[in-house]
Design a protein around this motif. Structure first.
Motif, PDB file in Angstrom:
ATOM      1  N   GLU A 173       0.838  -1.198   0.000  1.00 11.64           N
ATOM      2  CA  GLU A 173       0.000   0.000   0.000  1.00 11.64           C
ATOM      3  C   GLU A 173       0.874   1.250   0.000  1.00 11.64           C
ATOM      4  OE1 GLU A 173      -3.183   2.170  -0.396  1.00 11.64           O
ATOM      5  OE2 GLU A 173      -3.544   0.039   0.015  1.00 11.64           O
ATOM      6  N   GLU A 174       1.930   1.229   0.796  1.00 15.75           N
ATOM      7  CA  GLU A 174       2.830   2.378   0.889  1.00 15.75           C
ATOM      8  C   GLU A 174       3.627   2.570  -0.404  1.00 15.75           C
ATOM      9  OE1 GLU A 174       5.361   1.899   4.244  1.00 15.75           O
ATOM     10  OE2 GLU A 174       3.721   1.346   5.602  1.00 15.75           O
ATOM     11  N   MET A 175       4.049   1.467  -1.005  1.00 15.21           N
ATOM     12  CA  MET A 175       4.937   1.545  -2.159  1.00 15.21           C
ATOM     13  C   MET A 175       4.212   1.484  -3.494  1.00 15.21           C
ATOM     14  SD  MET A 175       8.256  -0.689  -0.951  1.00 15.21           S
ATOM     15  CE  MET A 175       9.140  -0.295   0.574  1.00 15.21           C
ATOM     16  N   GLY A 176       2.909   1.230  -3.481  1.00  9.92           N
ATOM     17  CA  GLY A 176       2.150   1.175  -4.727  1.00  9.92           C
ATOM     18  C   GLY A 176       2.453  -0.069  -5.530  1.00  9.92           C
ATOM     19  N   CYS A 177       1.906  -1.212  -5.081  1.00 12.90           N
ATOM     20  CA  CYS A 177       2.248  -2.485  -5.702  1.00 12.90           C
ATOM     21  C   CYS A 177       1.066  -3.446  -5.609  1.00 12.90           C
ATOM     22  CB  CYS A 177       3.467  -3.088  -4.991  1.00 12.90           C
ATOM     23  SG  CYS A 177       4.036  -4.669  -5.645  1.00 12.90           S
ATOM     24  N   PHE A 178       0.783  -4.179  -6.694  1.00 14.36           N
ATOM     25  CA  PHE A 178      -0.158  -5.290  -6.619  1.00 14.36           C
ATOM     26  C   PHE A 178       0.524  -6.469  -5.929  1.00 14.36           C
ATOM     27  CE2 PHE A 178      -1.406  -3.276 -10.772  1.00 14.36           C
ATOM     28  CZ  PHE A 178      -2.682  -2.851 -10.402  1.00 14.36           C
ATOM     29  N   VAL A 179      -0.236  -7.237  -5.149  1.00  8.74           N
ATOM     30  CA  VAL A 179       0.298  -8.463  -4.548  1.00  8.74           C
ATOM     31  C   VAL A 179      -0.713  -9.571  -4.772  1.00  8.74           C
ATOM     32  CG1 VAL A 179       1.282  -9.562  -2.514  1.00  8.74           C
ATOM     33  CG2 VAL A 179       1.363  -7.074  -2.733  1.00  8.74           C
ATOM     34  N   VAL A 180      -0.266 -10.689  -5.352  1.00  9.25           N
ATOM     35  CA  VAL A 180      -1.156 -11.829  -5.573  1.00  9.25           C
ATOM     36  C   VAL A 180      -0.648 -13.017  -4.766  1.00  9.25           C
ATOM     37  CG1 VAL A 180       0.031 -12.629  -7.675  1.00  9.25           C
ATOM     38  CG2 VAL A 180      -2.369 -13.243  -7.274  1.00  9.25           C
ATOM     39  N   TYR A 181      -1.578 -13.694  -4.113  1.00  4.70           N
ATOM     40  CA  TYR A 181      -1.266 -14.835  -3.246  1.00  4.70           C
ATOM     41  C   TYR A 181      -1.918 -16.103  -3.813  1.00  4.70           C
ATOM     42  CZ  TYR A 181      -0.298 -11.129   0.229  1.00  4.70           C
ATOM     43  OH  TYR A 181       0.169 -10.012   0.894  1.00  4.70           O
ATOM     44  N   PRO A 182      -1.211 -16.896  -4.603  1.00 12.10           N
ATOM     45  CA  PRO A 182      -1.761 -18.190  -5.033  1.00 12.10           C
ATOM     46  C   PRO A 182      -1.982 -19.090  -3.815  1.00 12.10           C
ATOM     47  CG  PRO A 182       0.122 -17.569  -6.385  1.00 12.10           C
ATOM     48  CD  PRO A 182       0.104 -16.639  -5.222  1.00 12.10           C
ATOM     49  N   GLU A 183      -3.002 -19.934  -3.889  1.00  8.08           N
ATOM     50  CA  GLU A 183      -3.322 -20.815  -2.763  1.00  8.08           C
ATOM     51  C   GLU A 183      -3.140 -22.278  -3.148  1.00  8.08           C
ATOM     52  OE1 GLU A 183      -6.748 -21.544   0.641  1.00  8.08           O
ATOM     53  OE2 GLU A 183      -7.254 -20.392  -1.154  1.00  8.08           O
ATOM     54  N   GLN A 184      -2.301 -22.970  -2.386  1.00  9.77           N
ATOM     55  CA  GLN A 184      -2.144 -24.406  -2.576  1.00  9.77           C
ATOM     56  C   GLN A 184      -3.363 -25.128  -2.005  1.00  9.77           C
ATOM     57  OE1 GLN A 184      -1.246 -26.680  -4.288  1.00  9.77           O
ATOM     58  NE2 GLN A 184       0.738 -27.534  -3.670  1.00  9.77           N
ATOM     59  N   THR A 185      -3.707 -26.273  -2.584  1.00  7.64           N
ATOM     60  CA  THR A 185      -4.876 -27.012  -2.143  1.00  7.64           C
ATOM     61  C   THR A 185      -4.460 -28.234  -1.329  1.00  7.64           C
ATOM     62  OG1 THR A 185      -4.959 -28.468  -4.079  1.00  7.64           O
ATOM     63  CG2 THR A 185      -6.068 -26.327  -4.245  1.00  7.64           C
ATOM     64  N   ALA A 186      -5.348 -28.666  -0.433  1.00 11.77           N
ATOM     65  CA  ALA A 186      -5.096 -29.881   0.339  1.00 11.77           C
ATOM     66  C   ALA A 186      -5.127 -31.118  -0.553  1.00 11.77           C
ATOM     67  CB  ALA A 186      -6.120 -30.000   1.464  1.00 11.77           C
ATOM     68  N   ASN A 187      -5.816 -31.033  -1.684  1.00 10.02           N
ATOM     69  CA  ASN A 187      -5.817 -32.161  -2.616  1.00 10.02           C
ATOM     70  C   ASN A 187      -4.455 -32.357  -3.265  1.00 10.02           C
ATOM     71  OD1 ASN A 187      -8.503 -32.791  -2.173  1.00 10.02           O
ATOM     72  ND2 ASN A 187      -9.250 -31.480  -3.828  1.00 10.02           N
ATOM     73  N   ALA A 188      -3.758 -31.250  -3.513  1.00  7.14           N
ATOM     74  CA  ALA A 188      -2.432 -31.340  -4.132  1.00  7.14           C
ATOM     75  C   ALA A 188      -1.369 -31.738  -3.121  1.00  7.14           C
ATOM     76  CB  ALA A 188      -2.066 -30.010  -4.788  1.00  7.14           C
ATOM     77  N   ASN A 189      -1.555 -31.311  -1.868  1.00  8.74           N
ATOM     78  CA  ASN A 189      -0.623 -31.656  -0.797  1.00  8.74           C
ATOM     79  C   ASN A 189      -1.394 -31.596   0.509  1.00  8.74           C
ATOM     80  OD1 ASN A 189       1.396 -30.887   1.463  1.00  8.74           O
ATOM     81  ND2 ASN A 189       2.733 -31.586  -0.178  1.00  8.74           N
ATOM     82  N   HIS A 190      -1.363 -32.687   1.277  1.00 10.10           N
ATOM     83  CA  HIS A 190      -2.186 -32.798   2.476  1.00 10.10           C
ATOM     84  C   HIS A 190      -1.950 -31.649   3.444  1.00 10.10           C
ATOM     85  CE1 HIS A 190      -4.558 -34.745   5.580  1.00 10.10           C
ATOM     86  NE2 HIS A 190      -3.543 -34.610   6.432  1.00 10.10           N
ATOM     87  N   SER A 191      -0.709 -31.168   3.520  1.00  9.06           N
ATOM     88  CA  SER A 191      -0.381 -30.060   4.430  1.00  9.06           C
ATOM     89  C   SER A 191      -0.389 -28.710   3.738  1.00  9.06           C
ATOM     90  CB  SER A 191       0.995 -30.303   5.070  1.00  9.06           C
ATOM     91  OG  SER A 191       0.991 -31.482   5.841  1.00  9.06           O
ATOM     92  N   LYS A 192      -0.877 -28.670   2.506  1.00  6.19           N
ATOM     93  CA  LYS A 192      -0.947 -27.449   1.713  1.00  6.19           C
ATOM     94  C   LYS A 192       0.434 -26.861   1.451  1.00  6.19           C
ATOM     95  CE  LYS A 192      -4.448 -24.728   2.033  1.00  6.19           C
ATOM     96  NZ  LYS A 192      -5.421 -23.710   2.496  1.00  6.19           N
ATOM     97  N   CYS A 193       1.443 -27.743   1.353  1.00  8.21           N
ATOM     98  CA  CYS A 193       2.784 -27.309   0.960  1.00  8.21           C
ATOM     99  C   CYS A 193       2.860 -27.280  -0.563  1.00  8.21           C
ATOM    100  CB  CYS A 193       3.853 -28.280   1.472  1.00  8.21           C
ATOM    101  SG  CYS A 193       3.795 -28.656   3.226  1.00  8.21           S
ATOM    102  N   TRP A 194       3.595 -26.332  -1.115  1.00  7.84           N
ATOM    103  CA  TRP A 194       3.914 -26.383  -2.534  1.00  7.84           C
ATOM    104  C   TRP A 194       4.885 -27.543  -2.753  1.00  7.84           C
ATOM    105  CZ3 TRP A 194       0.892 -23.606  -5.561  1.00  7.84           C
ATOM    106  CH2 TRP A 194       0.256 -22.468  -5.027  1.00  7.84           C
ATOM    107  N   ASN A 195       4.680 -28.286  -3.827  1.00  4.06           N
ATOM    108  CA  ASN A 195       5.433 -29.524  -4.046  1.00  4.06           C
ATOM    109  C   ASN A 195       6.773 -29.273  -4.734  1.00  4.06           C
ATOM    110  OD1 ASN A 195       3.539 -31.621  -3.019  1.00  4.06           O
ATOM    111  ND2 ASN A 195       2.181 -30.727  -4.550  1.00  4.06           N
ATOM    112  N   TRP A 196       7.640 -28.559  -4.059  1.00  2.00           N
ATOM    113  CA  TRP A 196       8.929 -28.170  -4.607  1.00  2.00           C
ATOM    114  C   TRP A 196       9.863 -29.368  -4.813  1.00  2.00           C
ATOM    115  CZ3 TRP A 196      12.993 -29.420  -1.363  1.00  2.00           C
ATOM    116  CH2 TRP A 196      12.652 -29.684  -0.029  1.00  2.00           C
ATOM    117  N   PHE A 197       9.563 -30.504  -4.190  1.00  5.91           N
ATOM    118  CA  PHE A 197      10.433 -31.678  -4.241  1.00  5.91           C
ATOM    119  C   PHE A 197      10.009 -32.692  -5.291  1.00  5.91           C
ATOM    120  CE2 PHE A 197       7.285 -31.802  -0.872  1.00  5.91           C
ATOM    121  CZ  PHE A 197       6.533 -32.910  -1.230  1.00  5.91           C
ATOM    122  N   ASN A 198       8.969 -32.407  -6.057  1.00  5.33           N
ATOM    123  CA  ASN A 198       8.547 -33.318  -7.119  1.00  5.33           C
ATOM    124  C   ASN A 198       9.213 -32.949  -8.440  1.00  5.33           C
ATOM    125  OD1 ASN A 198       6.871 -34.761  -5.442  1.00  5.33           O
ATOM    126  ND2 ASN A 198       5.014 -33.677  -6.049  1.00  5.33           N
ATOM    127  N   ALA A 199       9.684 -33.945  -9.175  1.00  2.00           N
ATOM    128  CA  ALA A 199      10.384 -33.686 -10.440  1.00  2.00           C
ATOM    129  C   ALA A 199       9.487 -32.949 -11.431  1.00  2.00           C
ATOM    130  CB  ALA A 199      10.879 -35.001 -11.035  1.00  2.00           C
TER     131      ALA A 199
END
Length: 394
Positions: A173-199
């Motif tokens: 808000e102070e710096m004038g910037c859009f911010v987007v927050y993608p949301e991981q799903t429990a279906n993709a990862n039970h703990s809602k972690c991004w799957n950075w360790f999958n090939a």
């Protein structure tokens, strides 16, 4: 606490089994008791009692249910052991009372917005799947071009929680910037972690990187984003995924921010991921062409992701700049942690990267708010420093 209890239960069960003691469902039956005071014999001969009628055949007991797998169903395994030992305890009910899983997965409600600002929901879909997201539009937006920051939350978090904890919307808000927050799903990862360790999730045009890059491109197509000022940052699993997405799409992202994350392709499956988190990547590979600046934050008391990973993230990015000039400065947050900031620049003075080590901090967003999860207000403000760094490299 939950895991320690389950571990103790598992060890106790294994000891019982190893000693050859059979486990039974329900309470153990008491042995038949003999009458120790039989009545005295009568003087008159007793009339012979008729033989009792034979009891009807009892139906054969059903075979016992298979023991749950402790690796995949630890709570069910522990409950089964309790049942077999005759202990009448509803383990799941007690755990649910001790841990509010709804609060864990959605720790905080959406924060109040400044007048004129918006925090809107959206979704994106491609061949790899779909993800929802939330986009922060600052009150200062009146149709002019603005930078865009993609923020990737950590495990168990969601956009509202991550925004509240990092306070990135307030800084944007102070710096004038859009911010987007993608949301991981429990279906993709039970703990809602991004799957950075999958090939598959380490390849351009595939998996989660293609979805996250697609979300950024969708915002660019719908709003007047300054395409030379698009950045990506994340925490923990989100930080590791930010490294991956930034590496795979250097033409889209001008710089990367990593908090408590890991190097590019530091694991190929869950066992190697756990090893990298504990000890760092074995033989850190080179990644990227070195043209994409990076800022890294890591607490040196982080027991979830070893701080050596922060060093390896920097080493991956700087491998093409052996002549880079590092400068080191130290500081301290009033009534908070000390920190060491190492800045790497090109020969002409333009920034390549910054590495912030927060002394005494654990696995938490430095300088964050207690209104979100995984934050520590005693560290330097990572959100403000990241946006400041991004503005200097554009």
């Amino acid at each position: 606490m939950k895991l320690n209890f389950l571990t103790q239960m598992r060890e106790a069960a294994q000891q019982i089994i190893s000693k050859g003691i059979p486990l039974q469902r329900g309470a153990p039956k008491a042995p038949a008791m003999r009458d120790i005071n039989p009545p005295p014999p009568s003087a008159a001969p007793s009339t012979p009692e008729p033989k009792p009628a034979p009891e009807p055949a009892r139906p054969q007991a059903a075979p016992p249910a298979a023991t749950p797998n402790p690796a995949t169903h630890p709570a069910e395994y522990a409950q089964d052991i309790l049942n077999r030992m005759g202990i009448s305890v509803d383990l799941q009910a007690n755990l649910d009372r001790a841990i509010d899983f709804g609060t864990l997965l959605n720790p905080s409600p959406a924060q109040p917005l400044p007048e004129g600002a918006q925090f809107v929901s959206g979704s994106y879909v491609n061949h790899a799947g779909s993800r929802n997201y939330k986009l922060y539009i600052p009150a200062s937006y009146h149709g002019q071009a603005m930078p865009l920051l993609v923020m990737l939350h950590g495990c168990t978090q969601n956009p509202d929680d991550f925004a509240a904890g990092t306070q990135m919307n307030q800084v944007a808000e102070e710096m004038g910037c859009f911010v987007v927050y993608p949301e991981q799903t429990a279906n993709a990862n039970h703990s809602k972690c991004w799957n950075w360790f999958n090939a598959i999730d380490q390849q351009r045009g595939q998996g989660e990187p293609s979805i996250i890059a697609g979300i950024a491109q969708q915002i660019i197509d719908e709003y007047p984003v300054n395409e030379r000022q698009v950045y990506i940052a994340g925490l923990s699993a989100g930080g590791a995924m930010a490294v991956i997405v930034g590496t795979l799409y250097p033409e889209l992202f001008a710089a990367v921010g990593v908090h408590s994350g890991l190097p590019f392709a530091s694991a190929q499956d869950l066992p190697s991921a756990l090893s990298a988190m504990k000890r760092g990547m074995q033989g850190a590979a080179k990644a990227g062409n070195g043209s994409q600046p990076i800022i890294v934050f890591h607490g040196d008391s982080d027991t979830t992701v070893n701080p050596v990973n922060g060093e390896q993230v920097m080493a991956q990015r700087l491998h093409n700049h052996r002549g880079a000039r590092p400068s080191v400065q130290s500081g301290a947050v009033p009534n908070g942690y000390r920190y060491t900031q190492t800045t790497h620049t090109r020969q002409d003075g333009t920034p390549l990267g910054e590495h912030w080590v927060v002394h005494g901090a654990g696995h938490a967003w430095s300088g964050g708010s207690a209104s979100g999860s995984y934050t520590d207000a005693k560290g330097p403000d990572a959100s403000r420093e990241m946006l400041r760094f991004f503005r200097t490299v554009s």
